[in-house]
Every structure is written in structure tokens, then in C-alpha cells.
Design a protein around this motif. Structure first.
Motif, PDB file in Angstrom:
ATOM      1  N   ALA A  91      44.080  51.390  25.925  1.00 55.77           N
ATOM      2  CA  ALA A  91      44.513  51.683  27.295  1.00 55.77           C
ATOM      3  C   ALA A  91      43.405  52.383  28.084  1.00 55.77           C
ATOM      4  O   ALA A  91      43.222  52.132  29.281  1.00 55.77           O
ATOM      5  N   PHE A  92      42.659  53.258  27.418  1.00 55.96           N
ATOM      6  CA  PHE A  92      41.514  53.898  28.070  1.00 55.96           C
ATOM      7  C   PHE A  92      40.475  52.851  28.500  1.00 55.96           C
ATOM      8  O   PHE A  92      39.927  52.916  29.609  1.00 55.96           O
ATOM      9  N   LEU A  93      40.190  51.903  27.631  1.00 59.33           N
ATOM     10  CA  LEU A  93      39.241  50.855  27.981  1.00 59.33           C
ATOM     11  C   LEU A  93      39.735  50.041  29.170  1.00 59.33           C
ATOM     12  O   LEU A  93      38.950  49.673  30.064  1.00 59.33           O
ATOM     13  N   HIS A  94      41.032  49.765  29.196  1.00 54.66           N
ATOM     14  CA  HIS A  94      41.605  49.019  30.329  1.00 54.66           C
ATOM     15  C   HIS A  94      41.438  49.792  31.629  1.00 54.66           C
ATOM     16  O   HIS A  94      41.084  49.207  32.667  1.00 54.66           O
ATOM     17  N   ALA A  95      41.666  51.106  31.593  1.00 58.80           N
ATOM     18  CA  ALA A  95      41.510  51.923  32.795  1.00 58.80           C
ATOM     19  C   ALA A  95      40.053  51.947  33.264  1.00 58.80           C
ATOM     20  O   ALA A  95      39.769  51.827  34.465  1.00 58.80           O
ATOM     21  N   ILE A  96      39.114  52.084  32.337  1.00 58.59           N
ATOM     22  CA  ILE A  96      37.697  52.119  32.704  1.00 58.59           C
ATOM     23  C   ILE A  96      37.259  50.774  33.274  1.00 58.59           C
ATOM     24  O   ILE A  96      36.554  50.700  34.292  1.00 58.59           O
ATOM     25  N   TYR A  97      37.654  49.686  32.633  1.00 54.86           N
ATOM     26  CA  TYR A  97      37.294  48.355  33.129  1.00 54.86           C
ATOM     27  C   TYR A  97      37.879  48.112  34.517  1.00 54.86           C
ATOM     28  O   TYR A  97      37.246  47.473  35.366  1.00 54.86           O
ATOM     29  N   THR A  98      39.095  48.610  34.767  1.00 60.45           N
ATOM     30  CA  THR A  98      39.716  48.414  36.071  1.00 60.45           C
ATOM     31  C   THR A  98      38.952  49.148  37.165  1.00 60.45           C
ATOM     32  O   THR A  98      38.805  48.636  38.292  1.00 60.45           O
ATOM     33  N   PHE A  99      38.445  50.332  36.850  1.00 53.94           N
ATOM     34  CA  PHE A  99      37.719  51.116  37.853  1.00 53.94           C
ATOM     35  C   PHE A  99      36.401  50.444  38.254  1.00 53.94           C
ATOM     36  O   PHE A  99      35.947  50.610  39.389  1.00 53.94           O
ATOM     37  N   ILE A 100      35.765  49.717  37.347  1.00 51.37           N
ATOM     38  CA  ILE A 100      34.462  49.151  37.664  1.00 51.37           C
ATOM     39  C   ILE A 100      34.547  47.759  38.273  1.00 51.37           C
ATOM     40  O   ILE A 100      33.508  47.176  38.620  1.00 51.37           O
ATOM     41  N   ILE A 101      35.752  47.222  38.429  1.00 52.68           N
ATOM     42  CA  ILE A 101      35.889  45.877  39.002  1.00 52.68           C
ATOM     43  C   ILE A 101      35.281  45.782  40.401  1.00 52.68           C
ATOM     44  O   ILE A 101      34.557  44.826  40.706  1.00 52.68           O
ATOM     45  N   PRO A 102      35.519  46.746  41.321  1.00 51.59           N
ATOM     46  CA  PRO A 102      34.959  46.597  42.684  1.00 51.59           C
ATOM     47  C   PRO A 102      33.436  46.578  42.745  1.00 51.59           C
ATOM     48  O   PRO A 102      32.877  46.095  43.733  1.00 51.59           O
ATOM     49  N   ILE A 103      32.740  47.117  41.737  1.00 46.33           N
ATOM     50  CA  ILE A 103      31.278  47.175  41.803  1.00 46.33           C
ATOM     51  C   ILE A 103      30.624  46.002  41.083  1.00 46.33           C
ATOM     52  O   ILE A 103      29.399  45.947  41.000  1.00 46.33           O
ATOM     53  N   ARG A 104      31.400  45.074  40.598  1.00 47.49           N
ATOM     54  CA  ARG A 104      30.838  43.903  39.927  1.00 47.49           C
ATOM     55  C   ARG A 104      30.135  43.000  40.944  1.00 47.49           C
ATOM     56  O   ARG A 104      30.542  42.878  42.103  1.00 47.49           O
ATOM     57  N   TYR A 105      29.094  42.348  40.495  1.00 54.38           N
ATOM     58  CA  TYR A 105      28.318  41.468  41.370  1.00 54.38           C
ATOM     59  C   TYR A 105      29.177  40.302  41.863  1.00 54.38           C
ATOM     60  O   TYR A 105      29.106  39.919  43.041  1.00 54.38           O
ATOM     61  N   ALA A 106      29.984  39.706  40.981  1.00 52.62           N
ATOM     62  CA  ALA A 106      30.785  38.550  41.369  1.00 52.62           C
ATOM     63  C   ALA A 106      31.780  38.907  42.468  1.00 52.62           C
ATOM     64  O   ALA A 106      32.002  38.127  43.406  1.00 52.62           O
ATOM     65  N   VAL A 107      32.391  40.092  42.367  1.00 46.80           N
ATOM     66  CA  VAL A 107      33.370  40.511  43.383  1.00 46.80           C
ATOM     67  C   VAL A 107      32.672  40.786  44.708  1.00 46.80           C
ATOM     68  O   VAL A 107      33.132  40.359  45.783  1.00 46.80           O
ATOM     69  N   ARG A 108      31.560  41.512  44.665  1.00 53.05           N
ATOM     70  CA  ARG A 108      30.839  41.805  45.910  1.00 53.05           C
ATOM     71  C   ARG A 108      30.306  40.527  46.560  1.00 53.05           C
ATOM     72  O   ARG A 108      30.352  40.361  47.780  1.00 53.05           O
ATOM     73  N   HIS A 109      29.811  39.611  45.762  1.00 51.82           N
ATOM     74  CA  HIS A 109      29.290  38.345  46.300  1.00 51.82           C
ATOM     75  C   HIS A 109      30.403  37.534  46.956  1.00 51.82           C
ATOM     76  O   HIS A 109      30.194  36.904  48.020  1.00 51.82           O
ATOM     77  N   LYS A 110      31.568  37.524  46.367  1.00 51.85           N
ATOM     78  CA  LYS A 110      32.686  36.767  46.926  1.00 51.85           C
ATOM     79  C   LYS A 110      33.113  37.333  48.280  1.00 51.85           C
ATOM     80  O   LYS A 110      33.363  36.572  49.232  1.00 51.85           O
ATOM     81  N   LEU A 111      33.202  38.652  48.385  1.00 51.85           N
ATOM     82  CA  LEU A 111      33.607  39.263  49.647  1.00 51.85           C
ATOM     83  C   LEU A 111      32.563  39.045  50.743  1.00 51.85           C
ATOM     84  O   LEU A 111      32.899  38.698  51.884  1.00 51.85           O
ATOM     85  N   ILE A 112      31.290  39.240  50.397  1.00 54.83           N
ATOM     86  CA  ILE A 112      30.230  39.068  51.400  1.00 54.83           C
ATOM     87  C   ILE A 112      30.139  37.615  51.841  1.00 54.83           C
ATOM     88  O   ILE A 112      29.956  37.317  53.031  1.00 54.83           O
ATOM     89  N   ARG A 144      32.533  35.433  52.005  1.00 57.37           N
ATOM     90  CA  ARG A 144      33.656  35.119  52.883  1.00 57.37           C
ATOM     91  C   ARG A 144      33.402  35.640  54.293  1.00 57.37           C
ATOM     92  O   ARG A 144      33.673  34.944  55.286  1.00 57.37           O
ATOM     93  N   VAL A 145      32.870  36.853  54.403  1.00 59.17           N
ATOM     94  CA  VAL A 145      32.598  37.412  55.726  1.00 59.17           C
ATOM     95  C   VAL A 145      31.508  36.624  56.443  1.00 59.17           C
ATOM     96  O   VAL A 145      31.610  36.294  57.634  1.00 59.17           O
ATOM     97  N   VAL A 146      30.421  36.289  55.711  1.00 55.22           N
ATOM     98  CA  VAL A 146      29.330  35.527  56.322  1.00 55.22           C
ATOM     99  C   VAL A 146      29.804  34.148  56.752  1.00 55.22           C
ATOM    100  O   VAL A 146      29.428  33.643  57.826  1.00 55.22           O
ATOM    101  N   ASP A 147      30.642  33.509  55.956  1.00 56.06           N
ATOM    102  CA  ASP A 147      31.159  32.188  56.301  1.00 56.06           C
ATOM    103  C   ASP A 147      32.000  32.238  57.570  1.00 56.06           C
ATOM    104  O   ASP A 147      31.926  31.339  58.414  1.00 56.06           O
ATOM    105  N   GLU A 148      32.805  33.259  57.723  1.00 62.13           N
ATOM    106  CA  GLU A 148      33.627  33.375  58.932  1.00 62.13           C
ATOM    107  C   GLU A 148      32.764  33.635  60.167  1.00 62.13           C
ATOM    108  O   GLU A 148      33.016  33.093  61.242  1.00 62.13           O
ATOM    109  N   MET A 149      31.733  34.452  60.019  1.00 58.02           N
ATOM    110  CA  MET A 149      30.851  34.726  61.156  1.00 58.02           C
ATOM    111  C   MET A 149      30.023  33.495  61.522  1.00 58.02           C
ATOM    112  O   MET A 149      29.790  33.209  62.709  1.00 58.02           O
ATOM    113  N   LYS A 150      29.590  32.726  60.529  1.00 52.92           N
ATOM    114  CA  LYS A 150      28.771  31.554  60.804  1.00 52.92           C
ATOM    115  C   LYS A 150      29.574  30.476  61.519  1.00 52.92           C
ATOM    116  O   LYS A 150      29.069  29.816  62.433  1.00 52.92           O
ATOM    117  N   ASN A 151      30.813  30.274  61.109  1.00 51.14           N
ATOM    118  CA  ASN A 151      31.655  29.239  61.699  1.00 51.14           C
ATOM    119  C   ASN A 151      32.524  29.756  62.827  1.00 51.14           C
ATOM    120  O   ASN A 151      33.392  29.019  63.319  1.00 51.14           O
TER     121      ASN A 151
END
Length: 481
Positions: free
Chosen positions: A310-331, A333-340
Motif C-alpha cells: 500500500a505504501f508503494l501504491h501511495a508513492i507511485y500515485t504521487f509521482i504520476i503527475p511528474i511523469r514525462y508521458a503525462v506531461r507530454h499528453k497535456l502539453i 493537447r493544449v498546443v493542438d487546440e491553440m494551433k487549430n
């Protein structure tokens, strides 16, 4: 001479005190002997001095044996043996030869053998039996060999169990009294023929953890490959997407909570099985089957493994927002909306908000109770609780923790159970599989409580019909239940 004077002369010697009040004789502490000035011998001598004994060391080199505890004496082996009746042998079996040469000085002494071996089956007989053959006139007691120098030096002995065995009941009694004075709990394992078993105790590696670790590792391996096929291989085969990078974080963050919940439910499943077995037998005084008895003895270890996951699950959950894949997906989406030049409508879904918040709150509460259960299982914390308090936390709060964590899993998939896309290659997701065991445990626990509920309701109904103070008593019992 009168009768009064005769009585006075008889009483007067008894009423007079011939010594001062502060000069009362102080008993001299018993002196104990230790052969061996290594880490174990020094730590044992320090603990004996703190327990009120006098300590003398026997050494081959009394003048150059290194630092010893303050207050201890150092002599030759022969002189030290003559000064004490109880001698601790803190040397390795390879160095027992000098004991045979000084056997006359050890006749009638109690020798406590603390030696251990590096691995099993090194010698044909136990060290204590070999020592007894070298010094037949002494009474050899095997014991205290499960204590480490670190535990002795740091005083971590309160309530710790130690084992003794020997052929002399008087010798074992003397050693047991000494060990009890040090704060140890003594268990007698019989004659010296049990010495080999005692010497093998320190060689056991995670003896009580083997079954929980095997179960946990088996579940982790199963769900890892199961989710690998469902999430990663399915995407590569059906959609041509390479998402293998999710193995490190996303996949692990699914496996750990799944196995953690199953391990927690396995802590309480044997208790429910035992309750049904007692109801079926009609008695609680018959022995459980060996497999159930062994299962119940390792519940604490299962719970601690579940807490670690359970501790490992909590630690992994906290680091999800700083993952490269998550940040790349959000950026992206924003760039695509601004471009179009797109504007995404922002519709607030109240049901989704309730579900997300409930999911997070149940996860936080479940993890808090998880940690509470883990803390109370520590001897330093559990020793301060009464049996009723400890039982309330481990049983009542334990089942509440299981219920909250199971609800956490149900809310996670509350709107996904009926979606066809959820069942990739006709296989259910992992969180559905992990809900089976805890759900069964909670249902069985409820069925066990039904007889208690029926009895309480019957008492309430009888008190109500009589309209007497017994009604209040029944209502109080129902509230407590």
C-alpha cells in the motif's frame, strides 16, 4: 527483687539494638563468570552488571583483552572459574579445547553454552553435547544463544523469549532466574538432547515470513503478466500502439494495490473460516487443521506485507503527475487546440465529481487505517495497549479498513463494469478480480454476525414487551454491537 524487675531484666536485652540503623548488612550481589571477551561476551557482561550482578571475565590474556564494561574484573580462566558457580561460555566451539584441560576447576559448576554454528550439519553432535562430554563434572545448559550482541547492548530484551535445555533441573532453574532478572521470558525445551534444535533457531531465515512472501510474490507475478497481456500486448496487437513504457509506473501501480487488498483480505479470511468451523462443530475447544493453524499464525506478516504494498501504491500515485508521458499528453493537447484555434467545451459532470472525490477520500481513509494497524502490530506500541484495545483495533478497525479499501475498488470501476471495452480479449480487468476475495470475506463476516444480531434483536423485543428497565439494557447492547 520484685516480679516487675525480673520481667524488666528479661525484656531489656531484646529491646536493645547493638548496631546503628544505617549499618544494616547489605547483601553482596552474586558474581557470574564469562569466558570470552568478544562482542557477545562484552554485551552480556554489560547487561548483567545493569541487572545487579557482579561480573568477572576469564581470559587467556587478562592484561590485554581490550575494553570491557566498567565494573567488571578480568582474571585467568582458572581463577575466574573458581570465583563463580555460573559460567557463560561465549567462545566458538573450535576453542573449547582449553575447557577440557581445566575440567577439575569446573566440577559442580553450571556452564551456559551460548554458541551457534554458521550453518546446519557442520558437526555430528550439538555444541552443548560436545561441551558436556569435555567437562562431565559440570552441568551444561544450552540457552540464550538466540540473543545478539546488539540486542544485549541496546537493552532490547523486555518480553523477549529465550530457550533453555539441560539435563539438570537445578542448573536450568538457576539460569532461568538470572534470565528473568534480565527481563527475558524463559521457555524450557527439556533435556540437552534438544540443544541441536536450539542451535538451529538463529539459522532460520524469515521463517514466519516465508508463506506470506511466497503468496505475495505469486500474486504479484500473476497479476503482472495478466495486466501485461491486457494493457500492453493488447494495445500492440490490436491497435499497433507501443506503450511498453507503462510497465515501469502504470502497470506497477495497478499490481501493488491489487495484491495489497488481496493480502489484507487473506489476514481476516482464516478467522472467518475458523468461526464457521467452530459453529459447525458446536465447540471451540477442538484443534484447527494444521493448514488453518499455520495460516492464522502468519496473519501479522501478511498484514505487514500488505501495508508495504500500500505504501508503494501511495508513492507511485504521487509521482504520476511528474511523469514525462503525462506531461507530454497535456502539453500536446493544449498546443493542438491553440494551433487549430479550437475551444473545448467545459461541461461539469457532477456525478463524475462525486465519484472521483469519493474514490480519493476512501483511498486516504483506507491508507490511514492501514498505517494504524501496522503501528499497533509493533511490540513497542502493542505492548502499551490492553488486550481489549488491541483486539478492537486489529479486529473491528481491521474489518473497517477492509471494507473501506474494498469500497475504494468498487468506486474505481463503478461506471466501467458494463462497458464492453472494459473486457479486453474477453478478460475482466485486474481490479475486478481483486475484489472477489475481500467481498467474500466481508459477506462471510456478516453471516457470522447474524446470530449475534438475532439474539440482540430478541432481547430488545422482549424488553419492549415487558416495558421494563431491561429495555434500556437491550438497547445499550444493540448500540454497542
Amino acid at each position: 527483687m520484685t516480679v516487675e524487675s525480673n520481667m524488666y531484666e528479661e525484656v531489656k536485652p531484646q529491646s536493645m539494638s547493638t548496631c546503628a540503623l544505617g549499618a544494616a548488612a547489605v547483601p553482596v550481589p552474586e558474581q557470574l563468570c564469562i569466558f570470552g571477551t568478544g562482542d557477545l561476551g562484552r554485551s552480556l557482561g554489560l547487561r548483567l552488571l545493569q541487572s545487579g550482578y557482579r561480573v568477572v571475565y576469564g581470559s587467556r590474556r587478562p592484561n590485554s583483552c581490550g575494553p570491557l564494561p566498567e565494573g567488571a574484573q578480568v582474571m585467568s580462566h582458572a581463577a575466574a572459574a573458581r570465583s563463580a558457580s555460573l559460567i557463560f561460555i561465549c567462545v566458538h566451539r573450535e576453542h573449547y579445547g582449553f575447557l577440557q584441560t581445566m575440567a577439575p576447576n569446573l566440577d559442580g559448576k553450571v556452564l551456559v553454552d551460548l554458541s551457534n554454528n554458521l550453518k546446519k550439519g557442520v558437526y555430528p553432535e550439538a555444541n552443548a553435547a560436545y561441551l558436556q562430554s569435555l567437562v562431565p563434572g559440570a552441568a551444561v545448559v544450552k540457552g540464550l544463544n538466540t540473543l545478539s550482541a546488539w540486542a544485549l547492548q541496546n537493552g532490547l530484551l523486555a518480553g523477549k523469549q529465550v530457550y533453555l535445555c539441560g539435563n539438570s533441573a537445578e542448573a536450568k532453574q538457576a539460569v532461568a532466574e538470572m534470565a528473568t532478572k534480565m527481563g527475558l521470558t524463559v521457555l524450557d525445551r527439556g533435556s540437552l538432547s534438544s540443544a541441536r534444535e536450539l542451535e538451529d533457531f538463529p539459522l532460520r531465515l524469515f521463517q514466519e515470513w516465508r508463506l506470506p512472501l511466497r503468496v505475495a510474490l505469486g500474486l504479484i507475478a500473476f497479476f503482472f503478466f495478466y495486466l501485461l497481456i491486457r494493457d500492453v500486448i493488447y494495445e500492440a496487437v490490436e491497435k499497433g500502439n507501443d506503450i511498453s513504457f507503462r510497465i515501469m509506473i502504470s502497470l506497477a501501480n495497478k499490481v501493488f494495490p491489487i495484491v495489497s487488498l488481496i493480502m489484507l483480505s487473506l489476514c481476516y479470511l482464516p478467522g472467518v473460516i475458523a468461526a464457521f468451523l467452530q459453529l459447525y462443530r458446536g465447540t471451540k475447544y477442538r484443534r484447527f487443521p494444521d493448514w488453518l493453524d499455520r495460516w492464522m499464525l502468519c496473519r501479522k506478516q501478511m498484514g505487514l506485507v500488505a501495508l508495504g504494498l500500500a505504501f508503494l501504491h501511495a508513492i507511485y500515485t504521487f509521482i504520476i503527475p511528474i511523469r514525462y508521458a503525462v506531461r507530454h499528453k497535456l502539453i500536446s493537447r493544449v498546443v493542438d487546440e491553440m494551433k487549430n484555434n479550437k475551444t473545448t467545451p467545459f461541461d461539469f459532470d457532477n456525478t463524475e465529481a462525486w465519484g472521483t472525490d469519493s474514490f480519493l477520500v476512501l483511498g486516504i481513509l483506507g491508507f490511514f487505517l492501514y498505517v494504524l494497524l501496522g503501528l499497533t502490530s509493533l511490540p513497542s506500541v502493542g505492548g502499551t495497549l490492553s488486550w481489549r484495545e488491541f483486539s478492537f483495533i486489529q479486529s473491528k478497525l481491521g474489518h473497517l479498513t477492509l471494507f473501506i479499501c474494498t469500497s475504494h475498488g468498487y468506486i474505481y470501476g463503478w461506471n466501467k463494469f458494463l462497458r464492453p471495452s472494459t473486457y479486453k480479449w474477453y478478460t475482466p480487468p485486474g481490479y475486478m478480480l481483486c475484489l472477489i476475495v475481500p467481498s467474500v470475506v466481508l459477506v462471510l463476516k456478516f453471516l457470522v454476525l447474524l446470530p449475534c444480531v438475532d439474539r440482540t434483536l430478541t432481547r430488545i423485543r422482549q424488553g419492549w414487551e415487558r416495558n421494563q428497565p431491561g429495555e434500556e439494557m437491550a438497547m445499550t447492547k444493540a448500540t454497542n454491537l
